[in-house]
Design an enzyme around this catalytic site. Structure first.
Site, PDB file in Angstrom:
ATOM      1  N   ARG A 251     -28.329 -24.495 -12.011  1.00  0.00           N
ATOM      2  CA  ARG A 251     -28.789 -25.367 -12.873  1.00  0.00           C
ATOM      3  C   ARG A 251     -28.188 -24.975 -14.580  1.00  0.00           C
ATOM      4  NH1 ARG A 251     -34.459 -25.208 -13.388  1.00  0.00           N
ATOM      5  NH2 ARG A 251     -34.205 -24.028 -15.756  1.00  0.00           N
TER       6      ARG A 251
ATOM      7  N   HIS B 119     -34.734 -27.617 -16.653  1.00  0.00           N
ATOM      8  CA  HIS B 119     -35.461 -27.991 -15.443  1.00  0.00           C
ATOM      9  C   HIS B 119     -35.594 -29.691 -15.852  1.00  0.00           C
ATOM     10  CE1 HIS B 119     -37.654 -28.934 -11.929  1.00  0.00           C
ATOM     11  NE2 HIS B 119     -38.605 -29.343 -12.444  1.00  0.00           N
TER      12      HIS B 119
ATOM     13  N   TYR C  16     -37.235 -17.942 -19.782  1.00  0.00           N
ATOM     14  CA  TYR C  16     -37.256 -17.037 -18.542  1.00  0.00           C
ATOM     15  C   TYR C  16     -35.829 -16.949 -18.189  1.00  0.00           C
ATOM     16  CZ  TYR C  16     -36.654 -21.988 -16.772  1.00  0.00           C
ATOM     17  OH  TYR C  16     -36.093 -23.115 -16.575  1.00  0.00           O
TER      18      TYR C  16
END
Length: 396
Positions: free
Chosen positions: A289, A293, A302
């Site tokens: 990805r 998100h 993160y």
């Protein structure tokens, strides 16, 4: 963003080596299982390397015409352009939320083009490329994210179910539908899309069990994009995801999710297997990805930039473009025409979204009970009075 606007990337060879099996060493007190990243090449099906070189696989092959190859490129570029426009519209306040597919175009276009018209698709909320392959107008995908409808298309018109927000529940719906197809005696297949995070849901485990026991004609297509929001895959599983199928009694396969040719070949074979009565199969599309998100997420909190940059070198569109150029299957004039088409698509999406009418506030009370209901009638009256209070306030 299209491939034309993507910065030049470093090329790294990703398909040349496979992990070799080793005898298990005695476990140490604080030892942990090997992370899936260490087994990235373990049984990875790949037909097109990150450098755009065509390779063969002993079990999966595909033979496409020049036109079909160009069509796959066009599909991915236009899907990426639509996705980028939707992200921009959300940033401008035109959409409430958006889940980007950036980086996952090959997994979706490859699997989507493997489907027959009579096959049925159960998506999550990120399958914009699959929707494109099923003929769903891209602008219809945006109504839900703008808050003007609950899905802007008829699922039966394109055999493409409405987007599912509840994580993993669509795998159960797909399994039940496949069992129905089986009882009807049809030779069509069903495919269910979900992510690596959804693979931890109980619904997915239940769907695996039922589909295996009833030999349902369903393909489970897991897009392992490495991150379940902020949780990496190694926090969810001790083995590669495709190996989970073995415990339920059906096969699983890991495919290079950034290789549109491999995704097409593997999905086509899995669907044919399901149609012929051999039961379910799990496909793990190992991809990444590239964006957040959703637009409410900040991946920089993160995720390391070095990780993203390494995957940029495996860009699905860039590798197919390189292959088309090197083999003489497409020229610059063709790429320019696709780029112009993508800009036209972006403009149309902007215009349609901004012109979407607001929904009827009272429509939420319709289509619930066929013969009406006293409580719903009472709630409708209360809500109508509440809405009217704003009009009275403005007039005063």
């Amino acid at each position: 963003m299209t491939v034309e606007s993507t910065a030049a990337r470093k090329t790294t060879r990703g398909g040349g080596k496979r992990a070799t099996a080793k005898k298990a060493a005695p476990a140490k007190k604080k030892a942990v299982a090997a992370a899936p990243a260490e087994a990235e090449q373990d049984q990875l099906v790949q037909l097109l390397t990150p450098e755009g070189e065509r390779v063969e696989h002993p079990e999966y092959s595909i033979d496409l015409s020049d036109e079909e190859l160009r069509g796959l490129y066009r599909d991915m570029v236009l899907t990426r352009r639509f996705d980028a426009e939707a992200t921009t519209l959300q940033r401008q306040g035109e959409l409430g939320l958006w889940a980007s597919l950036l980086g996952q175009e090959a997994a979706q276009i490859g699997s989507g083009r493997a489907l027959r018209d009579d096959d049925y698709v159960f998506p999550t909320y990120r399958e914009h490329g699959v929707a494109w392959c099923r003929g769903v107008d891209p602008t219809n995908l945006l109504g839900m994210f703008r808050g003007v409808n609950n899905g802007g298309w008829d699922p039966n018109s394109n055999n493409f179910h409405l987007y599912t927000i509840v994580i993993g529940s669509q795998t159960l719906h797909a399994t039940g539908y496949a069992m129905g197809v089986q009882k009807d005696g049809a030779d069509s297949a069903v495919i269910a899309y979900f992510g690596d995070g959804a693979s931890s849901q109980g619904d997915v485990a239940e769907s695996f069990t039922f589909s295996a026991v009833y030999n349902a004609p369903v393909v489970f297509f897991c897009q392992n994009n490495q991150w379940a929001i902020s949780e990496p895959t190694e926090k969810q599983t001790r083995v590669p995801l495709y190996q989970r199928a073995r415990g339920y009694g059906f096969p699983g396969v890991r495919v290079d999710g950034n290789d549109v040719l491999a995704c097409l070949a593997v999905t086509r074979a899995a669907l044919e297997r399901a149609r012929s009565g051999e039961g379910p199969m799990l496909i793990e599309a190992f991809t990444y990805r590239m964006g957040a998100h959703t637009t409410s997420d900040d991946p920089t909190r993160y995720r390391r930039d070095e990780e993203r940059e390494a995957w940029e070198a495996k860009d699905p569109i860039l590798r197919l473009r390189t292959y088309l150029l090197n083999e003489g299957f497409a020229d610059q004039a063709y790429f320019d025409s696709v780029e112009e088409e993508s800009e036209s698509l972006g403009k149309r999406v902007r215009e349609v979204v901004r012109a979407m009418p607001d929904p009827d506030n009272m429509a939420i009370f319709e289509n619930i009970y066929a013969d009406g209901h006293a409580l719903v009638d009472e709630e409708r009256a209360q809500f109508a009075a509440y809405q009217a209070s704003f009009v009275d306030a403005e007039e005063n």
